[in-house]
Design a protein around this motif. Structure first.
Motif, PDB file in Angstrom:
ATOM      1  N   SER A 190       9.209   6.627  -3.415  1.00  0.00           N
ATOM      2  CA  SER A 190      10.263   5.612  -3.418  1.00  0.00           C
ATOM      3  C   SER A 190       9.964   4.514  -2.412  1.00  0.00           C
ATOM      4  O   SER A 190      10.216   3.332  -2.686  1.00  0.00           O
ATOM      5  CB  SER A 190      11.617   6.250  -3.106  1.00  0.00           C
ATOM      6  OG  SER A 190      11.981   7.133  -4.143  1.00  0.00           O
ATOM      7  N   LYS A 191       9.409   4.881  -1.267  1.00  0.00           N
ATOM      8  CA  LYS A 191       9.041   3.870  -0.271  1.00  0.00           C
ATOM      9  C   LYS A 191       8.010   2.896  -0.835  1.00  0.00           C
ATOM     10  O   LYS A 191       8.104   1.691  -0.592  1.00  0.00           O
ATOM     11  CB  LYS A 191       8.502   4.537   0.998  1.00  0.00           C
ATOM     12  CG  LYS A 191       9.586   5.149   1.854  1.00  0.00           C
ATOM     13  CD  LYS A 191       9.104   5.864   3.109  1.00  0.00           C
ATOM     14  CE  LYS A 191       7.841   5.380   3.712  1.00  0.00           C
ATOM     15  NZ  LYS A 191       7.446   6.095   4.923  1.00  0.00           N
ATOM     16  N   VAL A 192       7.060   3.401  -1.591  1.00  0.00           N
ATOM     17  CA  VAL A 192       6.045   2.533  -2.200  1.00  0.00           C
ATOM     18  C   VAL A 192       6.669   1.685  -3.302  1.00  0.00           C
ATOM     19  O   VAL A 192       6.439   0.469  -3.375  1.00  0.00           O
ATOM     20  CB  VAL A 192       4.856   3.363  -2.743  1.00  0.00           C
ATOM     21  CG1 VAL A 192       3.899   2.489  -3.532  1.00  0.00           C
ATOM     22  CG2 VAL A 192       4.123   4.058  -1.598  1.00  0.00           C
ATOM     23  N   LEU A 193       7.470   2.306  -4.162  1.00  0.00           N
ATOM     24  CA  LEU A 193       8.079   1.565  -5.271  1.00  0.00           C
ATOM     25  C   LEU A 193       9.005   0.447  -4.794  1.00  0.00           C
ATOM     26  O   LEU A 193       9.078  -0.614  -5.419  1.00  0.00           O
ATOM     27  CB  LEU A 193       8.857   2.516  -6.186  1.00  0.00           C
ATOM     28  CG  LEU A 193       8.028   3.435  -7.073  1.00  0.00           C
ATOM     29  CD1 LEU A 193       8.941   4.360  -7.878  1.00  0.00           C
ATOM     30  CD2 LEU A 193       7.118   2.646  -7.997  1.00  0.00           C
ATOM     31  N   PHE A 194       9.712   0.675  -3.703  1.00  0.00           N
ATOM     32  CA  PHE A 194      10.646  -0.329  -3.188  1.00  0.00           C
ATOM     33  C   PHE A 194       9.994  -1.294  -2.193  1.00  0.00           C
ATOM     34  O   PHE A 194      10.672  -2.126  -1.603  1.00  0.00           O
ATOM     35  CB  PHE A 194      11.862   0.344  -2.546  1.00  0.00           C
ATOM     36  CG  PHE A 194      12.735   1.056  -3.547  1.00  0.00           C
ATOM     37  CD1 PHE A 194      13.270   0.380  -4.638  1.00  0.00           C
ATOM     38  CD2 PHE A 194      13.022   2.397  -3.410  1.00  0.00           C
ATOM     39  CE1 PHE A 194      14.069   1.027  -5.564  1.00  0.00           C
ATOM     40  CE2 PHE A 194      13.827   3.057  -4.339  1.00  0.00           C
ATOM     41  CZ  PHE A 194      14.349   2.369  -5.413  1.00  0.00           C
ATOM     42  N   GLY A 195       8.688  -1.181  -2.003  1.00  0.00           N
ATOM     43  CA  GLY A 195       7.960  -2.098  -1.132  1.00  0.00           C
ATOM     44  C   GLY A 195       8.150  -1.857   0.349  1.00  0.00           C
ATOM     45  O   GLY A 195       7.776  -2.693   1.167  1.00  0.00           O
ATOM     46  N   ILE A 196       8.714  -0.732   0.716  1.00  0.00           N
ATOM     47  CA  ILE A 196       8.916  -0.394   2.131  1.00  0.00           C
ATOM     48  C   ILE A 196       7.597   0.024   2.763  1.00  0.00           C
ATOM     49  O   ILE A 196       7.349  -0.224   3.938  1.00  0.00           O
ATOM     50  CB  ILE A 196       9.973   0.729   2.265  1.00  0.00           C
ATOM     51  CG1 ILE A 196      11.311   0.230   1.727  1.00  0.00           C
ATOM     52  CG2 ILE A 196      10.099   1.215   3.704  1.00  0.00           C
ATOM     53  CD1 ILE A 196      12.348   1.327   1.538  1.00  0.00           C
ATOM     54  N   ASP A 197       6.749   0.646   1.977  1.00  0.00           N
ATOM     55  CA  ASP A 197       5.447   1.132   2.441  1.00  0.00           C
ATOM     56  C   ASP A 197       4.367   0.551   1.537  1.00  0.00           C
ATOM     57  O   ASP A 197       4.486   0.605   0.314  1.00  0.00           O
ATOM     58  CB  ASP A 197       5.417   2.667   2.387  1.00  0.00           C
ATOM     59  CG  ASP A 197       4.179   3.263   3.027  1.00  0.00           C
ATOM     60  OD1 ASP A 197       3.462   2.546   3.747  1.00  0.00           O
ATOM     61  OD2 ASP A 197       3.936   4.465   2.814  1.00  0.00           O
ATOM     62  N   SER A 198       3.335  -0.017   2.142  1.00  0.00           N
ATOM     63  CA  SER A 198       2.221  -0.526   1.346  1.00  0.00           C
ATOM     64  C   SER A 198       0.963   0.236   1.741  1.00  0.00           C
ATOM     65  O   SER A 198       0.835   0.734   2.861  1.00  0.00           O
ATOM     66  CB  SER A 198       2.034  -2.028   1.575  1.00  0.00           C
ATOM     67  OG  SER A 198       1.738  -2.282   2.930  1.00  0.00           O
ATOM     68  N   LYS A 199       0.066   0.326   0.797  1.00  0.00           N
ATOM     69  CA  LYS A 199      -1.177   1.075   1.004  1.00  0.00           C
ATOM     70  C   LYS A 199      -2.347   0.103   1.009  1.00  0.00           C
ATOM     71  O   LYS A 199      -2.296  -0.959   0.387  1.00  0.00           O
ATOM     72  CB  LYS A 199      -1.366   2.121  -0.109  1.00  0.00           C
ATOM     73  CG  LYS A 199      -0.227   3.112  -0.232  1.00  0.00           C
ATOM     74  CD  LYS A 199      -0.118   3.960   0.999  1.00  0.00           C
ATOM     75  CE  LYS A 199       1.027   4.972   0.865  1.00  0.00           C
ATOM     76  NZ  LYS A 199       1.306   5.643   2.097  1.00  0.00           N
ATOM     77  N   ASP A 200      -3.411   0.478   1.694  1.00  0.00           N
ATOM     78  CA  ASP A 200      -4.596  -0.373   1.730  1.00  0.00           C
ATOM     79  C   ASP A 200      -5.635   0.049   0.687  1.00  0.00           C
ATOM     80  O   ASP A 200      -6.811  -0.216   0.830  1.00  0.00           O
ATOM     81  CB  ASP A 200      -5.208  -0.380   3.136  1.00  0.00           C
ATOM     82  CG  ASP A 200      -5.624   0.995   3.604  1.00  0.00           C
ATOM     83  OD1 ASP A 200      -5.274   1.991   2.946  1.00  0.00           O
ATOM     84  OD2 ASP A 200      -6.315   1.085   4.646  1.00  0.00           O
ATOM     85  N   ILE A 218       0.954   2.075 -10.110  1.00  0.00           N
ATOM     86  CA  ILE A 218       2.420   2.156 -10.148  1.00  0.00           C
ATOM     87  C   ILE A 218       2.881   3.274 -11.078  1.00  0.00           C
ATOM     88  O   ILE A 218       3.849   3.977 -10.773  1.00  0.00           O
ATOM     89  CB  ILE A 218       3.031   0.791 -10.552  1.00  0.00           C
ATOM     90  CG1 ILE A 218       2.740  -0.255  -9.469  1.00  0.00           C
ATOM     91  CG2 ILE A 218       4.536   0.914 -10.788  1.00  0.00           C
ATOM     92  CD1 ILE A 218       3.288   0.094  -8.089  1.00  0.00           C
TER      93      ILE A 218
END
Length: 127
Positions: A24-34, A39
């Protein structure tokens, strides 16, 4: 044997909450990955995080739905792992490692909640 099922339920709950939270953090843009984020894979993990929490409840209560969902989740994770590892050209190594981890946890859950109790019951019936 009941304690093994409780441990399995707790593991299912933990992996479910972790998947739901991290995805959820990734989907909502709270956490980004390098690295390259798929998706559809993150959405899959969030969905199965939710299903894992429901499955944990069913395992805890000793309901047949828990057995069915355990086998379903394990099968789906294994199939997605096969796809990621052998077919996908765009997946990050981190995603493959995460799916190995999820699949491994669900193998343990299946052992604790299905395989060991079934073996134990067969042994008891022989006595």
């Amino acid at each position: 044997m009941n304690i093994l099922k409780k441990i399995a339920a707790i593991l299912a709950l933990l992996i479910g909450v972790l998947s739901l939270f991290a995805g959820s953090k990734v989907l909502f843009g709270i956490d980004s990955k390098d690295y390259n984020v798929l998706i559809w894979l993150v959405s899959y993990n969030v969905f199965f995080g939710f299903i894992s929490i429901i499955t944990a409840y069913f395992i805890w209560k000793g309901l047949t739905k828990g057995k069915n969902l355990t086998l379903f989740i394990l099968t789906m994770h294994f199939m997605v792992f096969i796809y990621l590892n052998f077919i996908s050209k765009t997946v990050a190594n981190e995603s493959i490692k995460a799916m190995i981890f999820r699949t491994g946890i669900w193998i343990i859950i299946a052992l604790l909640s299905l395989i060991i109790p079934q073996f134990y019951n067969k042994q008891q019936n022989k006595l």
